[in-house]
Design a protein around this motif. Structure first.
Motif, mmCIF file in Angstrom:
data_model
loop_
_atom_site.group_PDB
_atom_site.id
_atom_site.type_symbol
_atom_site.label_atom_id
_atom_site.label_comp_id
_atom_site.label_asym_id
_atom_site.label_seq_id
_atom_site.Cartn_x
_atom_site.Cartn_y
_atom_site.Cartn_z
ATOM 1 N N CYS A 75 78.216 7.584 82.597
ATOM 2 C CA CYS A 75 78.833 6.404 81.996
ATOM 3 C C CYS A 75 77.974 5.920 80.832
ATOM 4 O O CYS A 75 76.759 5.778 80.977
ATOM 5 N N SER A 76 78.592 5.663 79.695
ATOM 6 C CA SER A 76 77.824 5.191 78.548
ATOM 7 C C SER A 76 77.437 3.716 78.677
ATOM 8 O O SER A 76 76.610 3.227 77.919
ATOM 9 N N ALA A 77 78.000 3.009 79.645
ATOM 10 C CA ALA A 77 77.659 1.604 79.847
ATOM 11 C C ALA A 77 76.531 1.421 80.866
ATOM 12 O O ALA A 77 75.585 0.676 80.622
ATOM 13 N N CYS A 78 76.612 2.109 82.010
ATOM 14 C CA CYS A 78 75.623 1.877 83.078
ATOM 15 C C CYS A 78 74.857 3.145 83.471
ATOM 16 O O CYS A 78 74.022 3.104 84.356
ATOM 17 N N VAL A 79 75.160 4.265 82.850
ATOM 18 C CA VAL A 79 74.498 5.558 83.064
ATOM 19 C C VAL A 79 74.717 6.109 84.475
ATOM 20 O O VAL A 79 73.991 6.956 84.946
ATOM 21 N N SER A 80 75.740 5.643 85.151
ATOM 22 C CA SER A 80 76.080 6.181 86.469
ATOM 23 C C SER A 80 76.665 7.580 86.300
ATOM 24 O O SER A 80 77.329 7.876 85.314
ATOM 25 N N ARG A 81 76.450 8.419 87.300
ATOM 26 C CA ARG A 81 77.062 9.749 87.302
ATOM 27 C C ARG A 81 78.353 9.769 88.121
ATOM 28 O O ARG A 81 78.997 10.805 88.240
ATOM 29 N N ASP A 82 78.744 8.635 88.668
ATOM 30 C CA ASP A 82 79.957 8.544 89.473
ATOM 31 C C ASP A 82 81.149 8.255 88.554
ATOM 32 O O ASP A 82 81.668 7.153 88.481
ATOM 33 N N VAL A 83 81.546 9.290 87.801
ATOM 34 C CA VAL A 83 82.622 9.171 86.821
ATOM 35 C C VAL A 83 83.712 10.189 87.129
ATOM 36 O O VAL A 83 83.460 11.212 87.766
ATOM 37 N N SER A 84 84.935 9.895 86.670
ATOM 38 C CA SER A 84 86.041 10.828 86.885
ATOM 39 C C SER A 84 86.879 10.949 85.612
ATOM 40 O O SER A 84 86.965 10.018 84.815
ATOM 41 N N ARG A 85 87.476 12.100 85.470
ATOM 42 C CA ARG A 85 88.328 12.410 84.315
ATOM 43 C C ARG A 85 89.680 11.734 84.497
ATOM 44 O O ARG A 85 90.288 11.833 85.557
ATOM 45 N N VAL A 86 90.150 11.045 83.436
ATOM 46 C CA VAL A 86 91.424 10.335 83.498
ATOM 47 C C VAL A 86 92.182 10.546 82.186
ATOM 48 O O VAL A 86 91.575 10.780 81.145
ATOM 49 N N PRO A 87 93.525 10.441 82.237
ATOM 50 C CA PRO A 87 94.282 10.465 80.984
ATOM 51 C C PRO A 87 94.209 9.093 80.320
ATOM 52 O O PRO A 87 94.273 8.066 80.996
ATOM 53 N N LEU A 88 94.045 9.085 79.021
ATOM 54 C CA LEU A 88 94.065 7.818 78.300
ATOM 55 C C LEU A 88 95.504 7.475 77.934
ATOM 56 O O LEU A 88 96.353 8.365 77.824
ATOM 57 N N PRO A 89 95.797 6.194 77.732
ATOM 58 C CA PRO A 89 97.163 5.805 77.370
ATOM 59 C C PRO A 89 97.599 6.444 76.054
ATOM 60 O O PRO A 89 96.774 6.704 75.178
ATOM 61 N N ALA A 90 98.882 6.662 75.920
ATOM 62 C CA ALA A 90 99.441 7.244 74.703
ATOM 63 C C ALA A 90 99.854 6.156 73.711
ATOM 64 O O ALA A 90 100.404 6.460 72.663
ATOM 65 N N THR A 91 99.569 4.904 74.036
ATOM 66 C CA THR A 91 99.942 3.793 73.162
ATOM 67 C C THR A 91 98.757 2.864 72.957
ATOM 68 O O THR A 91 97.822 2.834 73.758
ATOM 69 N N GLY A 92 98.826 2.116 71.862
ATOM 70 C CA GLY A 92 97.779 1.165 71.555
ATOM 71 C C GLY A 92 98.165 0.334 70.354
ATOM 72 O O GLY A 92 99.343 0.265 69.978
ATOM 73 N N VAL A 93 97.166 -0.251 69.716
ATOM 74 C CA VAL A 93 97.369 -1.106 68.549
ATOM 75 C C VAL A 93 96.386 -0.678 67.465
ATOM 76 O O VAL A 93 95.204 -0.449 67.745
ATOM 77 N N LEU A 94 96.868 -0.580 66.242
ATOM 78 C CA LEU A 94 96.002 -0.227 65.118
ATOM 79 C C LEU A 94 95.082 -1.409 64.814
ATOM 80 O O LEU A 94 95.538 -2.518 64.539
ATOM 81 N N TYR A 95 93.777 -1.181 64.888
ATOM 82 C CA TYR A 95 92.794 -2.235 64.642
ATOM 83 C C TYR A 95 92.511 -2.362 63.143
ATOM 84 O O TYR A 95 92.532 -3.453 62.580
ATOM 85 N N SER A 96 92.229 -1.226 62.500
ATOM 86 C CA SER A 96 91.890 -1.203 61.088
ATOM 87 C C SER A 96 92.127 0.208 60.561
ATOM 88 O O SER A 96 92.084 1.172 61.332
ATOM 89 N N PHE A 97 92.362 0.343 59.254
ATOM 90 C CA PHE A 97 92.583 1.678 58.710
ATOM 91 C C PHE A 97 92.219 1.721 57.236
ATOM 92 O O PHE A 97 92.022 0.693 56.591
ATOM 93 N N THR A 98 92.124 2.938 56.715
ATOM 94 C CA THR A 98 91.924 3.162 55.290
ATOM 95 C C THR A 98 92.640 4.449 54.907
ATOM 96 O O THR A 98 92.986 5.260 55.766
ATOM 97 N N ARG A 99 92.858 4.603 53.619
ATOM 98 C CA ARG A 99 93.453 5.840 53.096
ATOM 99 C C ARG A 99 92.398 6.537 52.248
ATOM 100 O O ARG A 99 91.848 5.936 51.328
ATOM 101 N N LEU A 100 92.131 7.796 52.575
ATOM 102 C CA LEU A 100 91.150 8.588 51.845
ATOM 103 C C LEU A 100 91.872 9.412 50.794
ATOM 104 O O LEU A 100 92.830 10.119 51.103
ATOM 105 N N HIS A 101 91.408 9.349 49.567
ATOM 106 C CA HIS A 101 91.981 10.135 48.484
ATOM 107 C C HIS A 101 91.018 11.281 48.211
ATOM 108 O O HIS A 101 89.945 11.088 47.637
ATOM 109 N N LEU A 102 91.415 12.481 48.642
ATOM 110 C CA LEU A 102 90.547 13.646 48.537
ATOM 111 C C LEU A 102 90.989 14.518 47.366
ATOM 112 O O LEU A 102 92.183 14.691 47.124
#
Length: 130
Positions: free
Chosen positions: A50-77
């Motif tokens: 765990c990146s918060a408490c460094v416990s090894r008692d972690v399990s693999r889970v699916p993340l949600p397929a939905t969310g909210v856009l926090y911030s973005f930018t457009r890159l001109h390459l």
């Protein structure tokens, strides 16, 4: 003369099991996450600690397929089309940097987004009806 350390020397632990962020779950194809059984933190990626408490008692889970856009930018390459990238806050309090695609609904902060796939590539796009 030999010097013995007073405390054991700690060894760094790589927190990611692998770099593949896509997985197959009963819910379908999703981003891979890890949930800590000790502190409840959810993280993106298949982690061994765990990146918060460094416990090894972690399990693999699916993340949600939905969310909210926090911030973005457009890159001109040079020589390429414009590429949109941004931070997405998933519905389980995980924030990730992702490629973005837009069709008829323009990108803007706070717009609901959903996960999409193009082969092995993943991205977020404004949700239908946003």
């Amino acid at each position: 003369m030999s010097v013995t350390p007073e405390a054991p020397v700690s060894v760094p632990i790589a927190d990611l099991e692998n770099d593949d962020l896509l997985g197959a779950f009963p819910e379908g194809r999703r981003l891979v996450g890890t949930r800590c059984a000790d502190c409840g933190q959810t993280m993106i990626g298949d982690r061994v600690v765990c990146s918060a408490c460094v416990s090894r008692d972690v399990s693999r889970v699916p993340l949600p397929a939905t969310g909210v856009l926090y911030s973005f930018t457009r890159l001109h390459l040079k020589g390429e089309a414009v590429r949109a990238v941004g931070y997405v806050d998933l519905d389980d309090n995980v924030r990730t940097l992702a490629d973005l695609r837009e069709d008829s609904i323009p990108l803007r902060p706070d717009v609901p987004v959903e996960l999409g796939f193009d082969g092995d590539d993943w991205f977020f796009t404004p949700a239908t009806g946003a």
